[in-house]
Design a protein around this motif. Sequence first.
Motif, PDB file in Angstrom:
ATOM      1  N   SER A 120       9.925  10.296  -0.782  1.00 19.76           N
ATOM      2  CA  SER A 120       8.784   9.844  -1.589  1.00 19.76           C
ATOM      3  C   SER A 120       9.333   9.559  -2.984  1.00 19.76           C
ATOM      4  N   ASN A 175       0.799  -1.228   0.000  1.00 18.34           N
ATOM      5  CA  ASN A 175       0.000   0.000   0.000  1.00 18.34           C
ATOM      6  C   ASN A 175       0.829   1.274   0.000  1.00 18.34           C
ATOM      7  N   ASP A 188       1.013   8.027   6.693  1.00 17.69           N
ATOM      8  CA  ASP A 188       0.720   8.494   5.333  1.00 17.69           C
ATOM      9  C   ASP A 188       0.759   7.283   4.401  1.00 17.69           C
ATOM     10  N   SER A 189       0.255   7.499   3.175  1.00 12.65           N
ATOM     11  CA  SER A 189       0.225   6.407   2.199  1.00 12.65           C
ATOM     12  C   SER A 189       0.172   6.990   0.791  1.00 12.65           C
ATOM     13  N   ARG A 190       0.081   6.090  -0.199  1.00 11.49           N
ATOM     14  CA  ARG A 190      -0.051   6.531  -1.588  1.00 11.49           C
ATOM     15  C   ARG A 190      -1.380   7.240  -1.824  1.00 11.49           C
ATOM     16  N   GLU A 191      -2.351   6.989  -0.970  1.00 14.21           N
ATOM     17  CA  GLU A 191      -3.622   7.693  -1.080  1.00 14.21           C
ATOM     18  C   GLU A 191      -3.527   9.111  -0.545  1.00 14.21           C
ATOM     19  N   GLY A 192      -2.424   9.411   0.123  1.00 15.27           N
ATOM     20  CA  GLY A 192      -2.205  10.735   0.675  1.00 15.27           C
ATOM     21  C   GLY A 192      -1.115  11.487  -0.053  1.00 15.27           C
ATOM     22  N   ASN A 193       0.050  11.639   0.602  1.00 13.71           N
ATOM     23  CA  ASN A 193       1.117  12.498   0.074  1.00 13.71           C
ATOM     24  C   ASN A 193       2.326  11.740  -0.436  1.00 13.71           C
ATOM     25  N   VAL A 227       2.819   2.540   2.520  1.00 14.51           N
ATOM     26  CA  VAL A 227       2.388   3.153   3.771  1.00 14.51           C
ATOM     27  C   VAL A 227       3.574   3.451   4.679  1.00 14.51           C
TER      28      VAL A 227
END
Length: 345
Positions: free
Chosen positions: A259, A209, A230-235, A211
Amino acid sequence: MNKVSSLYFTALFLIVSSCSQDHSIYAVAETEPVATTGDAADDPALIINTKNPRKSIILGTDKKAGIYLYDLEGTKLAFSAMGEINNIDVRQTNDEIFIAASNRSLRSIEFWAFDQNTFFAKNALYSNIFASASRSYSIPTNIDVYGICIGMIAGTPVAFVTEDRGPRVELWTLENQMLVGTFSNGGESEGCVFDDENQTVFISEEEVNGVLKAYDLNQEYPFAEPIIVDSREGNIGGDPEGLAIYKTSDLEGYILLSSQGDNKYNVYNRQKPYQFISSFTVDDSPSGIDGTSHTDGISVSSYNLGGKFYKGIMIAQDDENLDGEELKNQNFKIIPFKQVLKALK
């Protein structure tokens, strides 16, 4: 739309755009490239010379060959051939310097302890610092080792070691070479950093994910319910990789994360709930040093190293090391942390 409304939405767009832009900083020095071609340079660490901070040294791994030593200007001081040393980390106390590294050739933790007061005097030529260790161990693990971070728990050096192509993380005490326990981080993980003062380990899970997780060892069951930072769905773009801590006080400061997928560095509050603050990129410098891309390992310190590093330092691996239009072997970029602090303001 009338003129007033048009001006309002234009102003709003400009405000939102300016707030969402990533800050750009640049390196003031870079290390000599590693000798190995391809994807080789990986993880940096810093040994601080407390008596002469400008003589501090940077450790950098060549994950196919061993460990490099550089000065703060990036000049190569020495190289130790040790096999596939992937990640490396350092802890310093008033009395000792501890270095731990993950050795993929031997599936082991390499651990060295040095006397803090005599380390730099004994290693003035840096030819073979690891031979001068007061204690050294090669500790076999139960996993294919990948990432590593060192920390202090109750005054004892420990290491968290992650698994290559697997979700497991092992926790070892280093002086007695004892496996404390094993837990799952959900997928293959590499980057990790331990916050000694807050007794929290941060680990980048890059496989499933994408994460960033935090495990608070002050909790009764710290590994059962990690905090999702945090995750790929976030920043996070692509894989979350290298992690480091910049301390503004004993308990406060910033968590920095590479990142990798979008060539950025994310900054989070060091305190719970670890809010995302901002991100920045390392771009081409006015002096001609190229920016970074697809960074693996990073290292930061708030220690006053003098000169342009009076607010500390950041060291970042560079996947695509360009000299003009010529592609050279990978290396590490060296950045005054005052640039990051200025960007955050």
